[in-house]
Scaffold this motif. Structure first.
Motif, PDB file in Angstrom:
ATOM      1  N   ARG A  81     -38.385 -10.713  29.187  1.00  0.00           N
ATOM      2  CA  ARG A  81     -38.133 -10.431  30.592  1.00  0.00           C
ATOM      3  C   ARG A  81     -39.344  -9.731  31.213  1.00  0.00           C
ATOM      4  NH1 ARG A  81     -32.709 -10.588  31.830  1.00  0.00           N
ATOM      5  NH2 ARG A  81     -33.450 -10.576  33.985  1.00  0.00           N
ATOM      6  N   THR A 128     -37.198  -4.994  37.408  1.00  0.00           N
ATOM      7  CA  THR A 128     -37.720  -6.261  36.921  1.00  0.00           C
ATOM      8  C   THR A 128     -38.570  -6.886  38.028  1.00  0.00           C
ATOM      9  OG1 THR A 128     -35.867  -7.594  37.743  1.00  0.00           O
ATOM     10  CG2 THR A 128     -35.659  -6.636  35.529  1.00  0.00           C
ATOM     11  N   GLU A 130     -38.289  -9.942  39.021  1.00  0.00           N
ATOM     12  CA  GLU A 130     -37.402 -10.780  39.827  1.00  0.00           C
ATOM     13  C   GLU A 130     -36.696  -9.969  40.910  1.00  0.00           C
ATOM     14  OE1 GLU A 130     -33.944 -14.214  39.308  1.00  0.00           O
ATOM     15  OE2 GLU A 130     -34.469 -12.936  37.594  1.00  0.00           O
ATOM     16  N   GLU A 131     -36.108  -8.842  40.545  1.00  0.00           N
ATOM     17  CA  GLU A 131     -35.398  -8.060  41.554  1.00  0.00           C
ATOM     18  C   GLU A 131     -36.354  -7.515  42.612  1.00  0.00           C
ATOM     19  OE1 GLU A 131     -33.769  -4.043  40.779  1.00  0.00           O
ATOM     20  OE2 GLU A 131     -34.678  -4.171  38.785  1.00  0.00           O
ATOM     21  N   ASN A 134     -37.318 -10.441  44.995  1.00  0.00           N
ATOM     22  CA  ASN A 134     -36.161 -10.764  45.841  1.00  0.00           C
ATOM     23  C   ASN A 134     -35.919  -9.706  46.905  1.00  0.00           C
ATOM     24  OD1 ASN A 134     -35.187 -13.291  44.953  1.00  0.00           O
ATOM     25  ND2 ASN A 134     -34.230 -12.369  43.146  1.00  0.00           N
ATOM     26  N   ARG A 137     -39.004 -10.001  49.604  1.00  0.00           N
ATOM     27  CA  ARG A 137     -39.543 -11.286  50.061  1.00  0.00           C
ATOM     28  C   ARG A 137     -39.420 -11.480  51.570  1.00  0.00           C
ATOM     29  NH1 ARG A 137     -35.197 -15.474  47.322  1.00  0.00           N
ATOM     30  NH2 ARG A 137     -33.326 -14.707  48.384  1.00  0.00           N
ATOM     31  N   GLU A 159     -45.147 -17.702  33.407  1.00  0.00           N
ATOM     32  CA  GLU A 159     -43.857 -17.059  33.691  1.00  0.00           C
ATOM     33  C   GLU A 159     -43.857 -16.371  35.049  1.00  0.00           C
ATOM     34  OE1 GLU A 159     -42.824 -16.202  28.976  1.00  0.00           O
ATOM     35  OE2 GLU A 159     -43.647 -14.626  30.248  1.00  0.00           O
ATOM     36  N   MET A 163     -41.700 -17.338  38.432  1.00  0.00           N
ATOM     37  CA  MET A 163     -40.879 -16.352  39.136  1.00  0.00           C
ATOM     38  C   MET A 163     -41.246 -16.299  40.622  1.00  0.00           C
ATOM     39  SD  MET A 163     -38.340 -14.398  38.807  1.00  0.00           S
ATOM     40  CE  MET A 163     -38.221 -14.302  37.007  1.00  0.00           C
ATOM     41  N   LYS A 166     -39.528 -19.289  41.996  1.00  0.00           N
ATOM     42  CA  LYS A 166     -38.071 -19.116  41.977  1.00  0.00           C
ATOM     43  C   LYS A 166     -37.591 -18.221  43.108  1.00  0.00           C
ATOM     44  CE  LYS A 166     -34.321 -17.350  39.052  1.00  0.00           C
ATOM     45  NZ  LYS A 166     -33.976 -16.727  37.733  1.00  0.00           N
ATOM     46  N   THR A 167     -38.344 -17.187  43.419  1.00  0.00           N
ATOM     47  CA  THR A 167     -37.935 -16.236  44.456  1.00  0.00           C
ATOM     48  C   THR A 167     -38.399 -16.648  45.851  1.00  0.00           C
ATOM     49  OG1 THR A 167     -39.866 -14.880  43.864  1.00  0.00           O
ATOM     50  CG2 THR A 167     -37.750 -14.264  42.900  1.00  0.00           C
TER      51      THR A 167
END
Length: 279
Positions: A81, A128, A130-131, A134, A137, A159, A163, A166-167
């Motif tokens: 992660r 993380t 990702e969070e 998100n 953004r 990776e 990400m 993805k976001t």
């Protein structure tokens, strides 16, 4: 004089009737000029002078203080992660111990990443990637992602690129910059996701004698930014970077006096723990 004013008014009215503003070109040019002249005010690890570095609290503070960007460091946990942490161990900025790459996400998320800075931040978690992406953004702030020690994490470039996609951050090519002290890693990232801007970080230790034109030209092939330690920066270096159509954001300005002095060299922005230094 009255006739001249009357003619201008009639001409303006005629243009308006056909949907053309006589000031539209001026307005567009003015907006473009303003955007080109915007000084980039980067909050280092968030507004880390006011909140624990690389935490949501620090990033939120950067937004509140109207920084144009905040910088963060990304590494990979034992279970694959992507987390935000500067040091390769959690020892300094949490109540835990151990290398990031040897701890699972669950273990890292259980740590207190705020109390070391001030007890008012007790319970702050290691976020993380990702969070974080998100959360910000749709905020009016850009994100500088530093690949920290990518040589420890083979494949992390792919990776992070996945990400970013993805976001949804690839929709705006100005939203993200990916940078590293590891130039080959930056090159690899650029090949994977050329739509995203990239930067090479330049250390004082490695380039104490200066940065050659050959090196700048080499980096130009895959970088949009050259971001050196502020002690390496002078007007000559800035000019050479600009001549190659790249930008430069020196790090990490320790005080307002240094920030003011470095601005006189023509840099495009600064990276500092205190967002007010860039205003």
């Amino acid at each position: 004089m009255f006739r001249l004013v009357k003619k201008v008014a009639v001409f303006t009215l005629m243009l308006a009737l056909v949907g053309i503003s006589p000031f539209s070109e001026w307005s567009a040019n003015k907006t473009l000029a303003e955007s080109q002249s915007t000084f980039e005010n980067v909050a280092h690890r968030g507004a880390s002078g006011y909140a624990p570095e690389n935490t949501i609290a620090s990033f939120d503070k950067a937004v509140t203080m109207k920084a144009t960007s905040f910088e963060l460091d990304v590494q990979r946990t034992k279970d694959g992660r992507l987390v935000i942490m500067h040091d390769t161990t959690v020892d300094r900025t949490t109540n835990g111990k151990g290398s990031v790459k040897n701890l699972t996400l669950k273990q890292i998320r259980e740590l207190d990443a705020g109390s070391w800075f001030d007890k008012s931040f007790a319970g702050e978690k290691v976020p993380t990637l990702e969070e974080t992406l998100n959360r910000y953004r749709n905020k009016p702030i850009r994100i500088l992602i530093e690949l920290k020690k990518p040589e420890l994490y083979p494949g992390i470039e792919k990776e992070v690129a996945q990400m970013v996609t993805k976001t949804g951050l690839t929709r705006d090519p100005n939203k993200v910059v990916v940078q590293s002290f590891n130039a080959p890693s930056v090159k690899k990232y650029n090949q994977l996701q050329p739509i995203v801007k990239t930067g090479v970080l330049v250390s004082l230790t490695e380039y104490a004698s200066g940065v050659s034109d050959n090196k700048l030209t080499e980096w130009k092939a895959f970088a949009d930014y050259i971001n050196p330690n502020y002690k390496l920066v002078n007007s000559s270096l800035v000019k050479r970077i600009h001549n190659l159509k790249m930008k430069t954001l020196p790090y990490t300005l320790p005080d307002k006096k240094s920030a003011t002095k470095i601005r006189s060299t023509g840099v495009d922005g600064i990276i500092s723990n205190y967002p007010e230094f860039g205003k």
